[in-house]
Design an enzyme around this catalytic site. Structure first.
Site, PDB file in Angstrom:
ATOM      1  N   TYR A 111      -0.365 -25.534 -30.551  1.00 40.05           N
ATOM      2  CA  TYR A 111      -0.645 -26.493 -29.462  1.00 40.05           C
ATOM      3  C   TYR A 111      -0.550 -27.923 -29.990  1.00 40.05           C
ATOM      4  O   TYR A 111       0.071 -28.791 -29.359  1.00 40.05           O
ATOM      5  CB  TYR A 111      -2.048 -26.230 -28.891  1.00 40.05           C
ATOM      6  CG  TYR A 111      -2.506 -27.281 -27.894  1.00 40.05           C
ATOM      7  CD1 TYR A 111      -1.965 -27.345 -26.616  1.00 40.05           C
ATOM      8  CD2 TYR A 111      -3.490 -28.216 -28.240  1.00 40.05           C
ATOM      9  CE1 TYR A 111      -2.387 -28.311 -25.705  1.00 40.05           C
ATOM     10  CE2 TYR A 111      -3.910 -29.178 -27.344  1.00 40.05           C
ATOM     11  CZ  TYR A 111      -3.357 -29.223 -26.073  1.00 40.05           C
ATOM     12  OH  TYR A 111      -3.774 -30.192 -25.182  1.00 40.05           O
TER      13      TYR A 111
ATOM     14  N   ARG B 182     -17.720 -33.456 -31.409  1.00 39.88           N
ATOM     15  CA  ARG B 182     -16.602 -33.844 -30.548  1.00 39.88           C
ATOM     16  C   ARG B 182     -16.937 -35.128 -29.791  1.00 39.88           C
ATOM     17  O   ARG B 182     -18.096 -35.369 -29.450  1.00 39.88           O
ATOM     18  CB  ARG B 182     -16.333 -32.744 -29.502  1.00 39.88           C
ATOM     19  CG  ARG B 182     -15.852 -31.427 -30.087  1.00 39.88           C
ATOM     20  CD  ARG B 182     -14.399 -31.518 -30.517  1.00 39.88           C
ATOM     21  NE  ARG B 182     -13.906 -30.301 -31.124  1.00 39.88           N
ATOM     22  CZ  ARG B 182     -13.912 -30.036 -32.423  1.00 39.88           C
ATOM     23  NH1 ARG B 182     -14.425 -30.902 -33.274  1.00 39.88           N
ATOM     24  NH2 ARG B 182     -13.398 -28.916 -32.890  1.00 39.88           N
TER      25      ARG B 182
HETATM   26  N1  LIG Z   1      -8.994 -31.007 -20.916  1.00 39.25           N
HETATM   27  C1  LIG Z   1      -8.922 -31.534 -22.125  1.00 39.25           C
HETATM   28  O1  LIG Z   1      -9.951 -31.670 -22.806  1.00 39.25           O
HETATM   29  C2  LIG Z   1      -7.617 -31.983 -22.697  1.00 39.25           C
HETATM   30  C3  LIG Z   1      -7.619 -32.518 -24.003  1.00 39.25           C
HETATM   31  C4  LIG Z   1      -6.401 -32.956 -24.530  1.00 39.25           C
HETATM   32  C5  LIG Z   1      -5.252 -32.861 -23.774  1.00 39.25           C
HETATM   33  N2  LIG Z   1      -5.280 -32.306 -22.525  1.00 39.25           N
HETATM   34  C6  LIG Z   1      -4.041 -32.223 -21.768  1.00 39.25           C
HETATM   35  O2  LIG Z   1      -4.271 -32.716 -20.462  1.00 39.25           O
HETATM   36  C7  LIG Z   1      -3.420 -32.054 -19.533  1.00 39.25           C
HETATM   37  C8  LIG Z   1      -4.227 -31.509 -18.373  1.00 39.25           C
HETATM   38  O3  LIG Z   1      -5.178 -30.601 -18.885  1.00 39.25           O
HETATM   39  P1  LIG Z   1      -6.300 -29.914 -17.983  1.00 39.25           P
HETATM   40  O4  LIG Z   1      -7.522 -29.847 -18.807  1.00 39.25           O
HETATM   41  O5  LIG Z   1      -6.337 -30.536 -16.652  1.00 39.25           O
HETATM   42  O6  LIG Z   1      -5.713 -28.429 -17.906  1.00 39.25           O
HETATM   43  P2  LIG Z   1      -5.428 -27.487 -16.640  1.00 39.25           P
HETATM   44  O7  LIG Z   1      -5.011 -26.185 -17.210  1.00 39.25           O
HETATM   45  O8  LIG Z   1      -6.587 -27.513 -15.715  1.00 39.25           O
HETATM   46  O9  LIG Z   1      -4.197 -28.221 -15.950  1.00 39.25           O
HETATM   47  C9  LIG Z   1      -2.871 -28.048 -16.357  1.00 39.25           C
HETATM   48  C10 LIG Z   1      -2.047 -27.843 -15.090  1.00 39.25           C
HETATM   49  O10 LIG Z   1      -0.655 -27.711 -15.469  1.00 39.25           O
HETATM   50  C11 LIG Z   1      -0.116 -26.650 -14.686  1.00 39.25           C
HETATM   51  N3  LIG Z   1       1.040 -26.078 -15.390  1.00 39.25           N
HETATM   52  C12 LIG Z   1       1.016 -25.321 -16.516  1.00 39.25           C
HETATM   53  N4  LIG Z   1       2.256 -24.927 -16.831  1.00 39.25           N
HETATM   54  C13 LIG Z   1       3.080 -25.449 -15.891  1.00 39.25           C
HETATM   55  C14 LIG Z   1       4.477 -25.379 -15.665  1.00 39.25           C
HETATM   56  N5  LIG Z   1       5.280 -24.670 -16.485  1.00 39.25           N
HETATM   57  N6  LIG Z   1       5.000 -26.031 -14.608  1.00 39.25           N
HETATM   58  C15 LIG Z   1       4.200 -26.728 -13.750  1.00 39.25           C
HETATM   59  N7  LIG Z   1       2.860 -26.814 -13.918  1.00 39.25           N
HETATM   60  C16 LIG Z   1       2.314 -26.182 -14.966  1.00 39.25           C
HETATM   61  C17 LIG Z   1      -1.229 -25.650 -14.529  1.00 39.25           C
HETATM   62  O11 LIG Z   1      -1.035 -24.738 -13.467  1.00 39.25           O
HETATM   63  C18 LIG Z   1      -2.427 -26.572 -14.324  1.00 39.25           C
HETATM   64  O12 LIG Z   1      -2.616 -26.856 -12.954  1.00 39.25           O
HETATM   65  C19 LIG Z   1      -2.655 -31.012 -20.340  1.00 39.25           C
HETATM   66  O13 LIG Z   1      -1.420 -31.564 -20.723  1.00 39.25           O
HETATM   67  C20 LIG Z   1      -3.533 -30.814 -21.566  1.00 39.25           C
HETATM   68  O14 LIG Z   1      -2.785 -30.364 -22.678  1.00 39.25           O
HETATM   69  C21 LIG Z   1      -6.447 -31.863 -21.965  1.00 39.25           C
END
Ligand SMILES: NC(=O)c1ccc[n+]([C@@H]2O[C@H](COP(=O)([O-])OP(=O)(O)OC[C@H]3O[C@@H](n4cnc5c(N)ncnc54)[C@H](O)[C@@H]3O)[C@@H](O)[C@H]2O)c1
Length: 322
Positions: A145, A213
């Site tokens: 990741y 964290r």
């Molecule tokens: N939540 C955290 O603490 C955190 C920390 C660092 C980075 N991020 C990044 O932030 C972003 C959002 O994270 P989140 O916590 O809201 O996660 P989440 O899983 O709730 O949201 C991700 C969304 O992307 C959609 N998705 C996944 N694969 C897809 C595809 N192939 N095509 C279209 N849509 C797709 C999912 O259905 C989901 O709705 C991500 O890129 C994640 O890596 C999150």
């Protein structure tokens, strides 16, 4: 009326961004394939005439081209999150997080969008022991990741230099808040522990609980996205920012706070004790951000400390999960 494409708009962060920007009179298109997102996160927007949902996959370039049509800004959130998920299935994480990301960059470039803001990650700091984390000092990634999220930064940098696409990456640090999914094998620690406490089950801490964290409330993340999207300071673009509070909390303290705040709703939760398991592969021991760069170049000021954020999040889960 300005038009934003929010990829991953059915997920935790994406649905919060959608709600915020619809409230500010933007037109919002959401692209999501519901891999980890939920319909209940987007249904409230269906009655808003400025909202459009495209159910589709960022791994398909044509879909990405269609989604960026007539868009001013892209807030790219779609990805497969979770370190353990990427360890169990590195190929799918790479396809979505790297190839899907590249598709979105190409589509945004071809459509001539004004700004491409994307979800980067604190996992990019990898094995660097430097604290607080400053944007320029990173280590080696500790998981598939983390590799994907670092590759995003490399591609965005090349697209800004080669094609003049204005990009900003936001390295999110453990985001939490309303609508974060407490269910599934890859649930994040805060919603998972909240759900377990609410069910009077012992939350399981990986390791001794002294890992820490920089837990960041969703409203701070929304603010960073808005500032990154709208900044006209050339110096502030084509770079990455820590998106955090600049404070750290150990897992043991997190459990203590959650127990205390949830006990106000259900006194029996005060008696639920945490248990400990082994450390998890790929986990960074400590994570604390310097937020000086975001303050200086974007004017960022976090509105929510962890304490304020946890109280709001706990109330939301109590009102919505009970
Ligand atoms: N939540 C955290 O603490 C955190 C920390 C660092 C980075 N991020 C990044 O932030 C972003 C959002 O994270 P989140 O916590 O809201 O996660 P989440 O899983 O709730 O949201 C991700 C969304 O992307 C959609 N998705 C996944 N694969 C897809 C595809 N192939 N095509 C279209 N849509 C797709 C999912 O259905 C989901 O709705 C991500 O890129 C994640 O890596 C999150």
């Amino acid at each position: 009326m300005k038009h934003i494409l929010i990829t991953g708009g059915a997920g935790f962060i994406g649905s919060n961004l959608t709600e915020y920007f619809l409230g500010k009179d933007y037109k919002v298109t959401c692209l999501d394939n519901f891999a980890t997102g939920h319909r209940h996160n987007v249904e409230p927007f269906f009655t808003n005439q400025n909202y459009k949902l495209i159910e589709g996959d960022i791994r398909d370039l044509e879909t990405c081209h269609k989604a960026v049509k007539d868009v001013d800004y892209v807030l790219h959130q779609a990805a497969l999150g979770s370190v353990p998920r990427s360890i169990n299935d590195p190929i799918t994480s790479n396809e979505v997080n790297v190839s899907g990301f590249l598709n979105m960059l190409v589509a945004a470039r071809d459509a001539g969008v004004k700004r491409f803001v994307y979800a980067a990650s604190s996992s990019t700091y990898g094995d660097s022991e430097n604290l607080p984390k400053v944007e320029d000092i990173i280590g080696k990634p500790l998981s598939p990741y983390a590799i994907t999220k670092y590759v995003n930064e490399l591609y965005a940098d090349i697209f800004s230099k080669t094609y003049n696409l204005s990009c900003i990456g936001l390295r999110y640090f453990n985001v939490f808040g309303r609508r974060q999914d407490p269910n599934g094998a890859y649930a994040a620690v805060i919603p998972l522990f909240v759900k377990q406490f609410m069910n009077h089950e012992s939350p399981k801490i990986n390791g001794t609980g002294d890992y820490s964290r920089d837990f960041t409330y969703i409203d701070n993340v929304i603010q960073m996205n808005e500032r990154a999207m709208l900044t006209e300071n050339e110096e502030a673009t084509n770079t990455v920012y820590n998106t955090a509070v600049g404070d750290r909390t150990t897992l043991n303290d997190l459990v203590k706070y959650l127990r205390e705040y949830l006990s106000e709703y259900d006194a029996d939760i005060a008696n639920v004790e945490a248990i400990h398991g082994p450390n998890r592969i790929g986990d960074i021991p400590h994570s604390l951000a310097s937020i000086e760069k975001a303050k200086t170049l974007l004017g960022y000021e976090p509105t929510h400390t962890i304490d304020k954020g946890l109280k709001e999040a706990v109330k939301w889960y109590w009102d919505n999960l009970k």
